[in-house]
Design a protein around this motif. Structure first.
Motif, PDB file in Angstrom:
ATOM      1  N   ALA A  55      -1.125   5.841  -0.933  1.00 58.77           N
ATOM      2  CA  ALA A  55      -0.945   4.401  -1.067  1.00 58.77           C
ATOM      3  C   ALA A  55      -2.166   3.774  -1.716  1.00 58.77           C
ATOM      4  O   ALA A  55      -3.277   4.304  -1.635  1.00 58.77           O
ATOM      5  CB  ALA A  55      -0.706   3.752   0.301  1.00 58.77           C
ATOM      6  N   SER A  56      -1.931   2.629  -2.354  1.00 54.99           N
ATOM      7  CA  SER A  56      -3.036   1.839  -2.895  1.00 54.99           C
ATOM      8  C   SER A  56      -2.829   0.380  -2.515  1.00 54.99           C
ATOM      9  O   SER A  56      -1.713  -0.051  -2.206  1.00 54.99           O
ATOM     10  CB  SER A  56      -3.129   1.975  -4.420  1.00 54.99           C
ATOM     11  OG  SER A  56      -2.013   1.371  -5.042  1.00 54.99           O
ATOM     12  N   LEU A  57      -3.928  -0.359  -2.523  1.00 54.70           N
ATOM     13  CA  LEU A  57      -3.909  -1.779  -2.204  1.00 54.70           C
ATOM     14  C   LEU A  57      -4.571  -2.520  -3.356  1.00 54.70           C
ATOM     15  O   LEU A  57      -5.714  -2.206  -3.718  1.00 54.70           O
ATOM     16  CB  LEU A  57      -4.681  -2.035  -0.903  1.00 54.70           C
ATOM     17  CG  LEU A  57      -4.548  -3.434  -0.325  1.00 54.70           C
ATOM     18  CD1 LEU A  57      -3.152  -3.628   0.250  1.00 54.70           C
ATOM     19  CD2 LEU A  57      -5.592  -3.642   0.759  1.00 54.70           C
ATOM     20  N   HIS A  58      -3.861  -3.478  -3.938  1.00 56.47           N
ATOM     21  CA  HIS A  58      -4.363  -4.285  -5.036  1.00 56.47           C
ATOM     22  C   HIS A  58      -4.397  -5.727  -4.542  1.00 56.47           C
ATOM     23  O   HIS A  58      -3.362  -6.279  -4.157  1.00 56.47           O
ATOM     24  CB  HIS A  58      -3.419  -4.155  -6.235  1.00 56.47           C
ATOM     25  CG  HIS A  58      -3.822  -4.949  -7.424  1.00 56.47           C
ATOM     26  ND1 HIS A  58      -3.144  -4.870  -8.602  1.00 56.47           N
ATOM     27  CD2 HIS A  58      -4.819  -5.833  -7.644  1.00 56.47           C
ATOM     28  CE1 HIS A  58      -3.694  -5.675  -9.491  1.00 56.47           C
ATOM     29  NE2 HIS A  58      -4.713  -6.267  -8.920  1.00 56.47           N
ATOM     30  N   VAL A  59      -5.577  -6.325  -4.513  1.00 53.84           N
ATOM     31  CA  VAL A  59      -5.711  -7.707  -4.054  1.00 53.84           C
ATOM     32  C   VAL A  59      -5.354  -8.629  -5.220  1.00 53.84           C
ATOM     33  O   VAL A  59      -6.013  -8.624  -6.263  1.00 53.84           O
ATOM     34  CB  VAL A  59      -7.134  -8.001  -3.524  1.00 53.84           C
ATOM     35  CG1 VAL A  59      -7.222  -9.437  -3.028  1.00 53.84           C
ATOM     36  CG2 VAL A  59      -7.506  -7.027  -2.422  1.00 53.84           C
ATOM     37  N   LEU A  60      -4.298  -9.412  -5.028  1.00 55.27           N
ATOM     38  CA  LEU A  60      -3.825 -10.330  -6.071  1.00 55.27           C
ATOM     39  C   LEU A  60      -4.449 -11.712  -5.936  1.00 55.27           C
ATOM     40  O   LEU A  60      -4.691 -12.382  -6.945  1.00 55.27           O
ATOM     41  CB  LEU A  60      -2.295 -10.443  -6.011  1.00 55.27           C
ATOM     42  CG  LEU A  60      -1.532  -9.120  -6.173  1.00 55.27           C
ATOM     43  CD1 LEU A  60      -0.056  -9.331  -5.899  1.00 55.27           C
ATOM     44  CD2 LEU A  60      -1.759  -8.542  -7.559  1.00 55.27           C
TER      45      LEU A  60
END
Length: 121
Positions: A55-60
């Motif tokens: 999984a990855s997390l991208h802060v928008l």
């Protein structure tokens, strides 16, 4: 096809209307691949939970703290990181929206085929 700006706005609106200060929308589900937009108002969090195989997390929008046993990191809008392969949590330091990309299953390579060989062609 989805518009991320619309998803961001809608999830923030839903989080503001929620008693828990958060909202999530799974907008892409293709086999083991999942993409979810999650909005968290400042001071809210997702309790510690198990990690998927990848999984990855991208802060928008905003600023969040990703935590895990023995560690953690603050991420700001525009940053992307891999989710640790351990139990972890997420806390919003500001009103925030993240894009979670998760792979929920990993296919084993065929016998006699080196791992990654299929991906290389």
């Amino acid at each position: 096809m989805e518009n991320l700006e619309t998803l961001i706005r809608d999830q923030l609106d839903d989080a503001r209307a929620s008693a828990h200060g958060r909202s999530a929308h799974l907008f892409l589900h293709d086999g083991p691949l999942r993409q979810t937009v999650i909005a968290l108002l400042a001071g809210t969090s997702l309790d510690e939970h198990n990690a998927p195989p990848a999984a990855s997390l991208h802060v928008l929008r905003g600023r969040v703290r990703l935590t895990w046993a023995g560690g953690g990191q603050v991420l700001i809008a525009g940053q992307v990181t891999a989710i640790p392969h351990t139990r972890h949590g997420l806390a919003a330091l500001d009103d925030s929206v993240v894009l979670l990309t998760a792979v929920t299953a990993v296919r084993e390579p065929a016998p006699g085929v080196p791992a990654g060989a299929a991906a290389r062609g």
